[in-house]
Design a protein around this motif. Structure first.
Motif, mmCIF file in Angstrom:
data_model
loop_
_atom_site.group_PDB
_atom_site.id
_atom_site.type_symbol
_atom_site.label_atom_id
_atom_site.label_comp_id
_atom_site.label_asym_id
_atom_site.label_seq_id
_atom_site.Cartn_x
_atom_site.Cartn_y
_atom_site.Cartn_z
ATOM 1 N N LEU A 43 0.833 -1.199 0.000
ATOM 2 C CA LEU A 43 0.000 0.000 0.000
ATOM 3 C C LEU A 43 0.868 1.250 0.000
ATOM 4 O O LEU A 43 1.932 1.279 0.625
ATOM 5 C CB LEU A 43 -0.908 0.003 1.231
ATOM 6 C CG LEU A 43 -2.002 -1.055 1.260
ATOM 7 C CD1 LEU A 43 -2.727 -1.019 2.603
ATOM 8 C CD2 LEU A 43 -2.980 -0.832 0.123
ATOM 9 N N GLY A 44 0.423 2.268 -0.694
ATOM 10 C CA GLY A 44 1.135 3.526 -0.726
ATOM 11 C C GLY A 44 2.301 3.566 -1.695
ATOM 12 O O GLY A 44 3.026 4.548 -1.751
ATOM 13 N N CYS A 45 2.485 2.524 -2.458
ATOM 14 C CA CYS A 45 3.571 2.453 -3.434
ATOM 15 C C CYS A 45 3.029 2.942 -4.779
ATOM 16 O O CYS A 45 2.241 2.251 -5.413
ATOM 17 C CB CYS A 45 4.082 1.021 -3.532
ATOM 18 S SG CYS A 45 5.209 0.724 -4.907
ATOM 19 N N HIS A 46 3.448 4.153 -5.199
ATOM 20 C CA HIS A 46 2.915 4.695 -6.452
ATOM 21 C C HIS A 46 3.371 3.895 -7.666
ATOM 22 O O HIS A 46 2.653 3.784 -8.653
ATOM 23 C CB HIS A 46 3.283 6.182 -6.610
ATOM 24 C CG HIS A 46 4.727 6.419 -6.894
ATOM 25 N ND1 HIS A 46 5.689 6.365 -5.928
ATOM 26 C CD2 HIS A 46 5.355 6.718 -8.061
ATOM 27 C CE1 HIS A 46 6.870 6.621 -6.479
ATOM 28 N NE2 HIS A 46 6.699 6.834 -7.762
ATOM 29 N N LEU A 47 4.551 3.272 -7.595
ATOM 30 C CA LEU A 47 5.000 2.429 -8.703
ATOM 31 C C LEU A 47 4.145 1.167 -8.809
ATOM 32 O O LEU A 47 3.873 0.680 -9.910
ATOM 33 C CB LEU A 47 6.474 2.054 -8.536
ATOM 34 C CG LEU A 47 7.476 3.192 -8.653
ATOM 35 C CD1 LEU A 47 8.886 2.686 -8.377
ATOM 36 C CD2 LEU A 47 7.380 3.870 -10.007
ATOM 37 N N CYS A 48 3.687 0.650 -7.664
ATOM 38 C CA CYS A 48 2.811 -0.520 -7.665
ATOM 39 C C CYS A 48 1.472 -0.174 -8.312
ATOM 40 O O CYS A 48 0.919 -0.980 -9.067
ATOM 41 C CB CYS A 48 2.608 -1.033 -6.236
ATOM 42 S SG CYS A 48 4.150 -1.526 -5.424
ATOM 43 N N GLU A 49 0.982 1.010 -8.026
ATOM 44 C CA GLU A 49 -0.260 1.474 -8.658
ATOM 45 C C GLU A 49 -0.049 1.617 -10.164
ATOM 46 O O GLU A 49 -0.916 1.227 -10.954
ATOM 47 C CB GLU A 49 -0.696 2.796 -8.051
ATOM 48 C CG GLU A 49 -1.111 2.678 -6.594
ATOM 49 C CD GLU A 49 -1.261 4.021 -5.887
ATOM 50 O OE1 GLU A 49 -1.124 5.077 -6.556
ATOM 51 O OE2 GLU A 49 -1.512 4.011 -4.672
ATOM 52 N N ASP A 50 1.104 2.146 -10.582
ATOM 53 C CA ASP A 50 1.421 2.256 -12.008
ATOM 54 C C ASP A 50 1.487 0.879 -12.658
ATOM 55 O O ASP A 50 1.043 0.697 -13.797
ATOM 56 C CB ASP A 50 2.761 2.971 -12.219
ATOM 57 C CG ASP A 50 2.715 4.448 -11.864
ATOM 58 O OD1 ASP A 50 1.596 4.988 -11.674
ATOM 59 O OD2 ASP A 50 3.800 5.067 -11.764
ATOM 60 N N ALA A 51 2.040 -0.091 -11.941
ATOM 61 C CA ALA A 51 2.142 -1.447 -12.475
ATOM 62 C C ALA A 51 0.758 -2.047 -12.708
ATOM 63 O O ALA A 51 0.534 -2.737 -13.717
ATOM 64 C CB ALA A 51 2.951 -2.333 -11.525
ATOM 65 N N GLU A 52 -0.181 -1.795 -11.807
ATOM 66 C CA GLU A 52 -1.545 -2.290 -12.002
ATOM 67 C C GLU A 52 -2.198 -1.664 -13.228
ATOM 68 O O GLU A 52 -2.863 -2.347 -14.005
ATOM 69 C CB GLU A 52 -2.391 -2.039 -10.760
ATOM 70 C CG GLU A 52 -2.101 -2.998 -9.641
ATOM 71 C CD GLU A 52 -3.151 -2.920 -8.566
ATOM 72 O OE1 GLU A 52 -4.244 -3.495 -8.776
ATOM 73 O OE2 GLU A 52 -2.879 -2.281 -7.538
ATOM 74 N N VAL A 53 -1.998 -0.371 -13.399
ATOM 75 C CA VAL A 53 -2.536 0.318 -14.578
ATOM 76 C C VAL A 53 -1.910 -0.268 -15.841
ATOM 77 O O VAL A 53 -2.587 -0.506 -16.838
ATOM 78 C CB VAL A 53 -2.286 1.842 -14.478
ATOM 79 C CG1 VAL A 53 -2.622 2.535 -15.787
ATOM 80 C CG2 VAL A 53 -3.087 2.431 -13.327
ATOM 81 N N TRP A 54 -0.615 -0.531 -15.795
ATOM 82 C CA TRP A 54 0.098 -1.124 -16.925
ATOM 83 C C TRP A 54 -0.509 -2.484 -17.273
ATOM 84 O O TRP A 54 -0.760 -2.778 -18.438
ATOM 85 C CB TRP A 54 1.585 -1.265 -16.567
ATOM 86 C CG TRP A 54 2.454 -1.778 -17.667
ATOM 87 C CD1 TRP A 54 3.145 -1.036 -18.575
ATOM 88 C CD2 TRP A 54 2.730 -3.153 -17.978
ATOM 89 N NE1 TRP A 54 3.837 -1.875 -19.422
ATOM 90 C CE2 TRP A 54 3.595 -3.164 -19.080
ATOM 91 C CE3 TRP A 54 2.324 -4.359 -17.431
ATOM 92 C CZ2 TRP A 54 4.070 -4.347 -19.649
ATOM 93 C CZ3 TRP A 54 2.788 -5.536 -17.990
ATOM 94 C CH2 TRP A 54 3.650 -5.522 -19.084
#
Length: 100
Positions: A10-21
């Motif tokens: 949680l709170g990892c903006h790169l992880c959020e980007d990876a989900e969008v990817w």
């Protein structure tokens, strides 16, 4: 559990980007999101590398490559060679009471 995991926290903006990817390049892909914060071993393995995508035995660090991901997905989704089955042995059937 799926053969595909997305490791992050949680709170990892790169992880959020990876989900969008993943949603963009592989919209029908089913994967498990794994929060590494709940497991010390996962923090040790992936803490500085997240997001990490694991497909079968293959692991990819961010930023992901679409062709590499597709190659790993093909390995996971390709059917395993079927075990060769031996044909059943022939049987003789005797009918009682039949005329010759």
């Amino acid at each position: 559990m799926s053969d595909i995991q997305l490791y992050g926290t949680l709170g990892c903006h790169l992880c959020e980007d990876a989900e969008v990817w993943l949603q963009h390049f592989f919209p029908m892909l089913q994967y498990d999101k794994v929060d590494i914060a709940s497991d010390e071993h996962l923090v040790t393995l992936y803490g500085l590398r997240i997001p990490v995508l694991q497909i079968g035995d293959g692991v990819m660090d961010w930023p992901f490559d679409p062709s590499q991901a597709q190659s790993l997905l093909n390995q996971v989704s390709s059917p395993q060679p079927a075990k060769q089955q031996t044909p059943p042995k022939a049987r003789r059937v005797f009918i009682l009471g039949a005329e010759k």
